[in-house]
Design a protein around this motif. Structure first.
Motif, PDB file in Angstrom:
ATOM      1  N   ASP A 172      45.679 -27.056  26.863  1.00 24.67           N
ATOM      2  CA  ASP A 172      45.545 -26.455  28.198  1.00 24.67           C
ATOM      3  C   ASP A 172      44.862 -25.090  28.103  1.00 24.67           C
ATOM      4  OD1 ASP A 172      46.717 -28.510  29.667  1.00 24.67           O
ATOM      5  OD2 ASP A 172      48.724 -27.618  29.602  1.00 24.67           O
ATOM      6  N   ALA A 173      45.315 -24.262  27.161  1.00 25.08           N
ATOM      7  CA  ALA A 173      44.772 -22.907  27.025  1.00 25.08           C
ATOM      8  C   ALA A 173      43.303 -22.935  26.631  1.00 25.08           C
ATOM      9  CB  ALA A 173      45.582 -22.115  26.003  1.00 25.08           C
ATOM     10  N   LEU A 174      42.943 -23.807  25.708  1.00 28.68           N
ATOM     11  CA  LEU A 174      41.539 -23.873  25.279  1.00 28.68           C
ATOM     12  C   LEU A 174      40.630 -24.354  26.407  1.00 28.68           C
ATOM     13  CD1 LEU A 174      41.927 -25.217  21.643  1.00 28.68           C
ATOM     14  CD2 LEU A 174      41.227 -22.911  22.345  1.00 28.68           C
ATOM     15  N   PHE A 175      41.087 -25.339  27.171  1.00 24.36           N
ATOM     16  CA  PHE A 175      40.286 -25.795  28.314  1.00 24.36           C
ATOM     17  C   PHE A 175      40.161 -24.683  29.355  1.00 24.36           C
ATOM     18  CE2 PHE A 175      40.369 -30.127  26.789  1.00 24.36           C
ATOM     19  CZ  PHE A 175      39.250 -30.698  27.372  1.00 24.36           C
ATOM     20  N   GLU A 176      41.250 -23.974  29.602  1.00 20.90           N
ATOM     21  CA  GLU A 176      41.210 -22.873  30.572  1.00 20.90           C
ATOM     22  C   GLU A 176      40.238 -21.788  30.108  1.00 20.90           C
ATOM     23  OE1 GLU A 176      44.221 -19.515  32.474  1.00 20.90           O
ATOM     24  OE2 GLU A 176      45.082 -21.246  31.437  1.00 20.90           O
ATOM     25  N   TYR A 177      40.318 -21.439  28.838  1.00 23.47           N
ATOM     26  CA  TYR A 177      39.436 -20.403  28.302  1.00 23.47           C
ATOM     27  C   TYR A 177      37.978 -20.855  28.342  1.00 23.47           C
ATOM     28  CZ  TYR A 177      37.572 -16.716  25.390  1.00 23.47           C
ATOM     29  OH  TYR A 177      36.841 -15.660  24.939  1.00 23.47           O
ATOM     30  N   ARG A 178      37.724 -22.087  27.959  1.00 20.03           N
ATOM     31  CA  ARG A 178      36.355 -22.611  27.937  1.00 20.03           C
ATOM     32  C   ARG A 178      35.749 -22.620  29.336  1.00 20.03           C
ATOM     33  NH1 ARG A 178      31.646 -23.246  27.878  1.00 20.03           N
ATOM     34  NH2 ARG A 178      30.532 -25.079  27.180  1.00 20.03           N
TER      35      ARG A 178
END
Length: 177
Positions: free
Chosen positions: A60-66
């Protein structure tokens, strides 16, 4: 270098005082990208109670950051080597650090030690490539869902039982700094 001069508003001599050449700029951007990603992700996953929750929150965090990231260092090399040797060295160093973190997480879950390195590599590649290929696209939510299913299945094949509290990223990253 010209683009940096133009975007920054600094003079060419000032830019060259800070960066020897365009490769030095690329290395600085890659370094900054990974530091910012860690600052964004680590507080989110540090609270995870199991490895399964950790990976779910991480994705979730990586998708949000990306999605929020206008510049992506991964695209500078397309995940592969470039014509810039120092950029390659730094990119491979960060990749190896990420693989080591995944491997350590698995080892902490009691995964057979001889499987940890390969499984860590597999998780890194699966997560990284999916996030960067789909994270800013219209298909991001479907790709994220598929990734979570694949990662959970992989973890269930490796981790016996419900999983334990994972080593926090702060503990893992500190020795790599």
């Amino acid at each position: 270098m010209s683009a940096l001069v133009e975007r920054s508003g600094a003079s060419r001599p000032v830019v060259y005082e800070h960066f020897k050449n365009s490769e030095a700029v690329a290395v600085a951007l890659v370094d900054q990208f990974f530091q910012e990603t860690a600052r964004f992700v680590v507080p989110r996953v540090d609270k995870s109670e199991t490895i399964f929750e950790y990976m779910d929150v991480l994705i979730d965090a990586l998708f949000e950051y990306r999605k929020a990231d206008e510049f992506h260092a991964y695209l500078m090399t397309n995940g592969h080597s470039s014509a810039m040797p120092e950029l390659n060295r730094v990119s491979l160093l960060y990749k190896q650090r990420a693989i080591d973190i995944f491997s350590s997480l698995l080892e902490g879950q009691g995964v057979e030690p001889e499987l940890c390195k390969g499984a860590g590599y597999g998780l890194h590649e699966l997560v990284t490539n999916t996030v960067y290929a789909f994270g800013a696209s219209d298909d991001a939510s479907q790709a994220k869902r598929a990734l979570k299913i694949m990662v959970a299945g992989s973890l269930r094949a490796l981790v016996t039982g419900p999983g334990t509290r994972p080593i926090t990223p702060s503990e893992l990253i500190k020795p790599l700094a």
